[in-house]
Design a protein around this motif. Sequence first.
Motif, mmCIF file in Angstrom:
data_model
loop_
_atom_site.group_PDB
_atom_site.id
_atom_site.type_symbol
_atom_site.label_atom_id
_atom_site.label_comp_id
_atom_site.label_asym_id
_atom_site.label_seq_id
_atom_site.Cartn_x
_atom_site.Cartn_y
_atom_site.Cartn_z
ATOM 1 N N GLU A 10 -3.686 5.992 -2.927
ATOM 2 C CA GLU A 10 -4.647 7.085 -2.937
ATOM 3 C C GLU A 10 -4.369 8.101 -4.034
ATOM 4 O O GLU A 10 -5.290 8.649 -4.623
ATOM 5 N N ASP A 11 -3.103 8.377 -4.283
ATOM 6 C CA ASP A 11 -2.733 9.409 -5.258
ATOM 7 C C ASP A 11 -1.761 8.781 -6.245
ATOM 8 O O ASP A 11 -0.612 8.497 -5.913
ATOM 9 N N LEU A 12 -2.222 8.562 -7.482
ATOM 10 C CA LEU A 12 -1.450 7.802 -8.465
ATOM 11 C C LEU A 12 -1.217 8.621 -9.726
ATOM 12 O O LEU A 12 -2.125 9.268 -10.240
ATOM 13 N N LYS A 13 0.024 8.577 -10.202
ATOM 14 C CA LYS A 13 0.347 9.165 -11.500
ATOM 15 C C LYS A 13 0.947 8.087 -12.383
ATOM 16 O O LYS A 13 1.892 7.395 -11.975
ATOM 17 N N LEU A 14 0.404 7.916 -13.581
ATOM 18 C CA LEU A 14 0.902 6.945 -14.546
ATOM 19 C C LEU A 14 1.440 7.693 -15.759
ATOM 20 O O LEU A 14 0.718 8.484 -16.370
ATOM 21 N N SER A 15 2.694 7.436 -16.086
ATOM 22 C CA SER A 15 3.324 8.090 -17.229
ATOM 23 C C SER A 15 3.779 7.042 -18.232
ATOM 24 O O SER A 15 4.601 6.178 -17.898
ATOM 25 N N LEU A 16 3.238 7.111 -19.435
ATOM 26 C CA LEU A 16 3.624 6.201 -20.504
ATOM 27 C C LEU A 16 4.872 6.759 -21.178
ATOM 28 O O LEU A 16 4.849 7.855 -21.742
ATOM 29 N N SER A 70 0.853 -1.190 0.000
ATOM 30 C CA SER A 70 0.000 0.000 0.000
ATOM 31 C C SER A 70 0.883 1.233 0.000
ATOM 32 O O SER A 70 2.020 1.217 0.472
ATOM 33 N N TYR A 71 0.329 2.328 -0.552
ATOM 34 C CA TYR A 71 1.052 3.594 -0.644
ATOM 35 C C TYR A 71 0.153 4.691 -0.108
ATOM 36 O O TYR A 71 -0.900 4.975 -0.677
ATOM 37 N N ASN A 72 0.568 5.312 0.998
ATOM 38 C CA ASN A 72 -0.240 6.361 1.608
ATOM 39 C C ASN A 72 -0.014 7.722 0.957
ATOM 40 O O ASN A 72 -0.863 8.592 1.021
ATOM 41 N N GLY A 73 1.157 7.897 0.339
ATOM 42 C CA GLY A 73 1.457 9.175 -0.297
ATOM 43 C C GLY A 73 1.329 9.093 -1.802
ATOM 44 O O GLY A 73 0.516 8.347 -2.342
ATOM 45 N N HIS A 74 2.144 9.879 -2.480
ATOM 46 C CA HIS A 74 2.119 9.914 -3.944
ATOM 47 C C HIS A 74 2.874 8.705 -4.503
ATOM 48 O O HIS A 74 3.964 8.373 -4.052
#
Length: 220
Positions: free
Chosen positions: A100-106, A75-79
Amino acid sequence: MVPPFRHCLILMGTLGIFALDHFTKGQKNSTLIFTKENTIRNCSCSADIRDCDYSLANLMCSCKTVLPFAVQQTSYNGHLTIWFTDTSALGRLLNFTLVEDLKLSLCSSNILPAEYLAICGLKRLRINLEGKRPFQEQSLLIHSGGEGDLTEMPTSSSHQDWPTCMYISFLDTALFNKRSSLKSYSIENIANIASDFPDFSYLKTFPMPSNKSYVVTVIY
């Protein structure tokens, strides 16, 4: 007796060290994971790194290599930021992972297949097509519930360390092939996810008690 000028230098140095230590402790590192050449790098970064700049990430972040088959549910509580070139490792990294806060970069120009990822407790999603410039980063707010609303620890399960997801987001990876805006819709009070979403066969391998009420969001 210490000369006044030297005394001033010592005082300034002490205050500088104290300020740097206070600033460092106040910073909250973010997690960056990137996949490249069949390897997975898990990094802790104190500053934002330009998307898909692998050399800079290895230089500025504290990184370690993780074998693909050694990836465990966590689990990830931050970014959390993930750079990827295809979908081969995304399922291992994200399916029923609490983030909770996810960024996906292709980081490639590859055409991605239509696959669904199941993400637990997602509040905000950002996507960037760095490998398909020009493309403006998009952001989507899923929900703003409190931390206590996201998961509930199971009382009995063969996967003792996994929380039960109360908010589940299904993300269609084919959205990276188009340039239209992110969209989503949510369905509340789902009692049995496995039967209501029979096309997602991997749901049968995760502990999903049928006596709970789930909120399911589909992102496309």
